[in-house]
Structures are given as structure tokens and as C-alpha cells.
Design an enzyme around this catalytic site. Sequence first.
Site, PDB file in Angstrom:
ATOM      1  NE  ARG A   1     -62.325  20.734   2.709  1.00 20.05           N
ATOM      2  CZ  ARG A   1     -62.595  21.087   1.462  1.00 20.05           C
ATOM      3  NH1 ARG A   1     -61.635  21.058   0.538  1.00 20.05           N
ATOM      4  NH2 ARG A   1     -63.809  21.467   1.122  1.00 20.05           N
TER       5      ARG A   1
ATOM      6  CD  GLU B   1     -55.899  26.041   2.228  1.00 16.35           C
ATOM      7  OE1 GLU B   1     -56.775  26.809   1.774  1.00 16.35           O
ATOM      8  OE2 GLU B   1     -55.880  24.832   1.978  1.00 16.35           O
TER       9      GLU B   1
ATOM     10  CG  HIS C   1     -57.858  25.235  -1.630  1.00 15.58           C
ATOM     11  ND1 HIS C   1     -58.053  25.192  -0.271  1.00 15.58           N
ATOM     12  CD2 HIS C   1     -58.819  24.423  -2.148  1.00 15.58           C
ATOM     13  CE1 HIS C   1     -59.073  24.407   0.020  1.00 15.58           C
ATOM     14  NE2 HIS C   1     -59.551  23.930  -1.097  1.00 15.58           N
TER      15      HIS C   1
END
Length: 344
Positions: free
Chosen positions: A257, A286, A305
Site C-alpha cells: 500500500r 495514483e 498497481h
Amino acid sequence: MTLRILAAGDEFVRTELLADAVRGQAPDAELSRLSLPWPVEPFGPVGGVQEASGTEQQVIDALGDADVAVTQMAPFTKQVFAAAPQLKLVSVSRGGPVNVDLDAATEAGVAVTFAPGRNAAAAAEFALGLILAAMRRIPTASAELLGGQWRGDYYAYPNAGLELDGTTVGLVGYGAIGARVAKVLAAFGSRVLVADPFADPDRIAADGAELVDLDDLLRRSPVVSLHARLTEDTRHLIDAEKLALLPDGAVLVNSARGGLLDYAPLPGLLRSGKLGALALDVYDEEPPPADWELRNLPNVIATPHLAGCSKQTAERAAEIVAAEVGRYVRGEQLLNVANPAVLR
């Protein structure tokens, strides 16, 4: 009475994957379908829940009089529960039901289940790929060669990479993913250190790893990989003070994370050589902004990701939520309930 089920998929855990898996558990159910645009369109907050795709009204319209919903990304908010009083179960095909308002679900008498471990294999393999790529400069060397550069100087001793065999690797967090990574590292011949205040020491020892505190791990590990959950207590767990403990030239990997890591000190540490390489799959923002400082540094590997993304993850996620539907149909105890108070 016919059981009515909504399968609300997206472009990853696809609607038909969910529908087919549910059909195997509840062949007589009446199925309705909703397809959501993630990941073609980014997720975001919807109606008070985080990381959802689509709108509340889409879900309300698709639910109709459904008793059960299976989904990955659909927003289940207070408004949605208020519009669907007959709903009794929402089964979410994610590691945590962040797209569901759990308080509203409990108030409405709706059980919410989730899918722990659905992407553990994919995420562990990806983390190991990042570790290897960063230790041996694989992406950088490939890009340079394809761009016309033959970097023979990489063979000079000061520029040579590290082997996993005999290298100490520190794992911050020891859940399903961290434990898988540890076992593979042990097979490579690595010495594995673990920092996790909630992990079972006997399990760690049985896996051939050593449980230590975080500061000790950072001081002793030329390679560190993050696998902790993000909570208020772990936000910026690895900050400037912790980063300063790393050995010079250390490799740092974060595929867990973005919030675990304080990104502000990283450019300076990479330029100085305090960090030898950085591999990231998650970010504090992001996607990263156009002026992101890490974008043009040669000792940075960055992926969008992707750690948990595999076909098997999508298929496994659908099977996990469908199994919960099967338990519901048979009147059995649900396995992975996020709001157990509703069962009482």
C-alpha cells in the site's frame, strides 16, 4: 421462493465469471447482471465508501428485488441499502469490502463477506519479481540495451548486483502474501527477517524466518519488502527516520500500500546512493503526477498497481464469493464476514 441474485462485475472480475460461479452454487437462482467500468475507468469514493466503481443509482436499478449481491467494486452505501430492504447478503470479491458501508449494512441487517487471500499468490510472485528486477537492474539494463547502449560497466564490481542466495531480506508484514514471499526466499537461500507485531512467532520460525523488531530489520536488511496492511497506525510506517536505518545501497520494494511509505525523502536517498534501488507498485497518489520526482531516476522501477492482477486471481475471487452464496443457500455459517454483529 426463488432466490434472486445480482452479479455486479467489472473488467477484471467479470460479470460472467461471477454469474457462472454463483450458478454452480445456486443453480435455481434468478440472476441479474451489472457490468461496471473499472479498471478502464478509475475507482474512487462514491456515496461515502472508498474505491468503488459505478454509481449508487446504477446499483439500485440493477438490484431490483435481489436477496443477494456479489461484486468486486459496486458501491453499497446507506442509500443503496435503504432502497433494497429485501437484501440479505453482499459478497465482495476483494481482500476487504472498502466499497461497502459496513455500519449501514449492519443497520439494515445485511451480512457482508469478503475474499481474503484471493490474490496472495499473484501478489507474492509480483513482489519477488520486483525484488529480483531491482537487485539485478533488469528493467534498466533492458531499456538501455534496446535504446542502443551496451552497459559493460555493469560488470564492474562496484556496479554488480546482489544475489538472493545468502542475502538478508526483511519483510515488513507477515500476512498471506508476506508468508508466501518468505517461503520462496528461503528456497532461494535468503536469510529472512520479519517485523510484524501481530504475527505468530511459531509460524515464522517454522517457515525458517526470524521475528525481529522493525528497527533491527531495517538495520540488518540490504533488501526490504513491504507487506503490511495500511491502518492509521501503519501510515508512513517507513518514514525518513526509518529509511535512515537502512544499509547504504539498500533495495526497497513496496507492492503493498502506498501509504505505508513516506515518499518525500526517496528522491534524495536515491540520488545519494543511500537507496541503491527502489521498486514500487503502489503510490501515495495514483497515478503519480506528471512532475513526479521519481519518474526520471535510473534506479527506480515503477509499475501501475499490478501486483494482484492475474487471471487466476479473478477466477479465485469469483469462486470465493460464490462459495459464500452457497453457504447462505444451504443455511450454513458464512466464512468471511466483515460485520459479524449482523449475524447475532
